[in-house]
Design a protein around this motif. Structure first.
Motif, short mmCIF file in Angstrom:
data_model
loop_
_atom_site.label_atom_id
_atom_site.label_comp_id
_atom_site.label_asym_id
_atom_site.label_seq_id
_atom_site.Cartn_x
_atom_site.Cartn_y
_atom_site.Cartn_z
N GLN A 26 -2.69 1.77 8.45
CA GLN A 26 -3.07 1.09 9.23
C GLN A 26 -3.12 -0.47 8.43
O GLN A 26 -3.01 -1.49 9.19
N VAL A 27 -3.14 -0.46 7.15
CA VAL A 27 -2.79 -1.71 6.32
C VAL A 27 -1.43 -2.30 6.67
O VAL A 27 -1.47 -3.48 6.98
N ARG A 28 -0.50 -1.35 6.70
CA ARG A 28 0.92 -1.94 6.81
C ARG A 28 1.09 -2.43 8.18
O ARG A 28 1.82 -3.47 8.38
N ARG A 29 0.62 -1.71 9.06
CA ARG A 29 0.61 -2.36 10.60
C ARG A 29 -0.06 -3.75 10.69
O ARG A 29 0.39 -4.78 11.41
N TRP A 30 -1.38 -3.66 10.16
CA TRP A 30 -1.95 -4.97 10.17
C TRP A 30 -1.29 -6.21 9.60
O TRP A 30 -1.39 -7.35 10.04
N LEU A 31 -0.84 -5.93 8.60
CA LEU A 31 -0.18 -6.91 7.85
C LEU A 31 1.24 -7.29 8.57
O LEU A 31 1.34 -8.61 8.58
N GLU A 32 1.91 -6.49 9.45
CA GLU A 32 2.97 -6.82 10.12
C GLU A 32 2.44 -7.46 11.23
O GLU A 32 3.18 -8.59 11.47
N GLU A 33 1.60 -7.18 11.78
CA GLU A 33 1.09 -8.04 12.97
C GLU A 33 0.41 -9.47 12.62
O GLU A 33 0.19 -10.31 13.63
N ASN A 34 -0.06 -9.58 11.51
CA ASN A 34 -0.36 -10.70 11.05
C ASN A 34 0.31 -11.45 10.14
O ASN A 34 -0.32 -12.14 9.26
N ASP A 35 1.48 -11.43 10.13
CA ASP A 35 2.27 -12.16 9.22
C ASP A 35 2.06 -13.56 9.14
O ASP A 35 2.45 -14.22 8.07
N ALA A 36 1.95 -14.43 10.27
CA ALA A 36 1.82 -15.76 10.45
C ALA A 36 0.37 -16.16 9.58
O ALA A 36 0.43 -17.16 8.82
N LEU A 37 -0.60 -15.27 9.70
CA LEU A 37 -1.63 -15.54 8.81
C LEU A 37 -1.51 -15.45 7.35
O LEU A 37 -2.03 -16.26 6.73
N ARG A 38 -0.71 -14.48 6.93
CA ARG A 38 -0.49 -14.31 5.51
C ARG A 38 0.41 -15.59 5.32
O ARG A 38 0.01 -16.16 4.28
N ARG A 39 1.32 -16.14 5.80
CA ARG A 39 2.14 -17.18 5.56
C ARG A 39 1.37 -18.51 5.47
O ARG A 39 1.41 -19.50 4.43
N VAL A 67 -4.47 -9.97 15.24
CA VAL A 67 -4.86 -8.78 15.64
C VAL A 67 -6.25 -8.64 14.49
O VAL A 67 -5.66 -8.60 13.48
N GLY A 68 -7.39 -8.48 15.14
CA GLY A 68 -8.54 -8.50 14.27
C GLY A 68 -8.46 -7.26 13.41
O GLY A 68 -8.09 -6.28 13.68
N TRP A 69 -9.22 -7.14 11.97
CA TRP A 69 -9.28 -5.76 11.30
C TRP A 69 -10.38 -5.26 12.04
O TRP A 69 -11.57 -5.76 11.81
N ARG A 70 -10.07 -4.10 12.01
CA ARG A 70 -11.26 -3.38 12.66
C ARG A 70 -11.34 -1.86 11.83
O ARG A 70 -10.31 -1.15 11.51
N THR A 71 -12.54 -1.52 11.24
CA THR A 71 -12.78 -0.56 10.47
C THR A 71 -14.10 0.09 10.91
O THR A 71 -14.99 -0.57 11.68
N THR A 72 -14.52 0.90 10.22
CA THR A 72 -15.92 1.55 10.40
C THR A 72 -16.93 0.89 9.34
O THR A 72 -18.13 0.98 9.43
N PRO A 94 0.77 -1.30 -0.14
CA PRO A 94 0.10 -0.04 0.19
C PRO A 94 0.93 1.17 0.07
O PRO A 94 1.46 1.48 0.81
N ALA A 95 0.81 1.97 -1.18
CA ALA A 95 1.63 3.28 -1.06
C ALA A 95 0.78 4.35 -0.44
O ALA A 95 -0.25 4.31 -0.49
N GLY A 96 1.59 5.40 -0.57
CA GLY A 96 0.77 6.78 0.15
C GLY A 96 1.02 6.83 1.80
O GLY A 96 1.28 5.91 2.50
N ASP A 97 0.71 8.01 2.06
CA ASP A 97 1.08 8.23 3.65
C ASP A 97 -0.57 8.32 4.23
O ASP A 97 -0.58 8.86 5.24
N SER A 98 -1.66 7.89 3.75
CA SER A 98 -2.88 8.13 4.51
C SER A 98 -3.10 7.22 5.34
O SER A 98 -2.16 6.15 5.64
N ALA A 99 -4.09 7.56 6.25
CA ALA A 99 -4.18 6.66 7.62
C ALA A 99 -4.48 5.47 7.12
O ALA A 99 -4.06 4.45 8.16
N ARG A 100 -5.34 5.25 6.48
CA ARG A 100 -5.76 3.73 5.97
C ARG A 100 -4.62 2.91 5.52
O ARG A 100 -4.51 1.86 5.99
N HIS A 101 -3.95 3.37 4.78
CA HIS A 101 -2.55 2.54 4.18
C HIS A 101 -1.47 2.42 5.38
O HIS A 101 -0.85 1.26 5.58
#
Length: 381
Positions: free
Chosen positions: A111-124, A147-152, A102-109
């Motif tokens: 959040q995505v980067r952090r969530w991917l790092e926290e859930n690397d085991a699920l990714r693998r 860590v569960g994905w949380r949005t509005t 996810p490129a860009g410095d938006s809050a959403r992106h």
């Protein structure tokens, strides 16, 4: 930047319609249509038919949807990417986007980067399951998130599906088929042809993106060119295209400028201004590129259009899934349709004509409804 010349509003409308393959000779099949449009938007709404099927019908007339399936799943000359069907030949562009996402410095992106790092085991785990057992539907993929994905939105805690969508955005997995409308996932390295996987990423995806958008919406203002996160502002990219001889600036009568026309459309514009114009009449999906930008549609065509799917029924002005009627270079009306698949019956709940719609336009609009019935294989009265 000074505009090189002024074009009439009529010429701008006709150029927009022609660029969307809604006037002149019909395209040569599904693949030619998608290549020239750039992409088809996917949407689950199917009150009449799925939007991408309607978009193709508006340009091709009656065609066999099996042709699209073959291009996607057998020949693999098209593929699904992030809610669009796009040409596989353009994989180099999408590969550049995939690598950066996810490129860009938006809050959403962020959040995505952090969530991917926290859930690397699920990714693998998901990639391993696809490698061993794939292709798989979402319901067949196992795993839980640290860590569960949380949005509005409605995706809260839909962790496996969210991870698949993110892996799709990164180009790690692909939609390899559909079963009863549900996506079937597989590894990109296994599904895509080797020549596609090995495509070199384009160096300047922002430039390629803006060229594609300008081809789809000629005589566009910078504000009408969609902006990808992390890209320079379209105004900067359009100026670069002008400097490189890939676009020209114009004024359009009655509209604020400057606006831009891709160099590949200059000859078409000249033919239109010389009176070469082969109009058609058809119905448009609410997600059709010609009318997708509602503000541009109102400015250029004088037609106010709003998708009312999410409007409470009592407050709808026209209907749930309203199809505008395109007649030549004018949007002359709209219908509120519904297709009863069990009875094979297309019901038109209401027809609304724009002020000044001619008798000839109304007759052509009714014929277009009949052509839609033929495409749907609806039973006639």
């Amino acid at each position: 930047m000074a505009a090189v010349r002024t074009i009439s509003n009529e010429s701008a409308r006709r150029l927009a319609v022609s660029a969307q393959l809604l006037a002149g000779p019909r395209p040569d099949g599904v693949l030619d249509t998608v290549r020239r449009l750039g992409r088809l938007q996917l949407d689950p709404t199917s009150v009449v038919a799925r939007s991408h099927l309607l978009v193709l019908w508006s340009r091709l007339g009656s065609y066999d949807p099996a042709e699209l399936d073959a291009l996607l799943w057998d020949r693999r000359e098209l593929f699904e990417y992030r809610a669009y069907i796009v040409p596989t030949a353009e994989y180099g562009y999408y590969k550049a986007r995939m690598r950066a996402w996810p490129a860009g410095d938006s809050a959403r992106h962020g959040q995505v980067r952090r969530w991917l790092e926290e859930n690397d085991a699920l990714r693998r785990s998901i990639l391993s399951q696809l490698r061993r057992r794939g292709p798989l539907r979402l319901r067949d993929v196992e795993g839980s998130a640290a860590v569960g994905w949380r949005t509005t939105g409605w995706n809260d805690e839909r962790n496996t599906g969210q991870m698949l969508d993110f892996l799709h955005a990164q180009g790690k997995v692909v939609v390899a088929g559909r079963e009863s409308g549900h996506r079937v996932w597989d590894l990109a390295d296994r599904f895509l042809p080797a020549a596609v996987r090995d495509a070199r990423p384009v160096r300047d995806p922002a430039l390629v993106w803006t060229e594609q958008q300008l081809l789809a919406r000629p005589a566009a203002a910078p504000s009408e060119v969609p902006w990808q996160p992390g890209d320079p502002h379209p105004r900067e990219v359009l100026a670069k295209l002008v400097r490189r001889g890939r676009a020209v600036a114009v004024d359009v009568e009655g509209l604020r400028g400057p606006r831009y026309v891709h160099v590949d459309h200059v000859a078409l514009l000249a033919r239109i201004e010389a009176g070469e114009w082969e109009p058609r009449t058809t119905l448009l999906s609410p997600f059709d590129q010609l009318i997708h930008d509602r503000e541009r549609t109102e400015k250029l065509f004088g037609f106010r259009y709003k998708l009312e799917i999410y409007v409470p029924k009592a407050k709808r002005e026209y209907g749930y899934f309203v199809l505008p009627i395109l007649h030549g270079d004018r949007l002359v009306g709209r219908i509120d349709p519904e297709y009863d698949r069990a009875k094979r019956k297309l019901r038109v709940n209401a027809t609304y004509w724009e002020p000044g719609a001619s008798r000839e336009a109304r007759a052509a609009g009714k014929r277009a409804i009949g052509e839609l019935e033929t495409f749907l294989q609806a039973a006639r009265n």
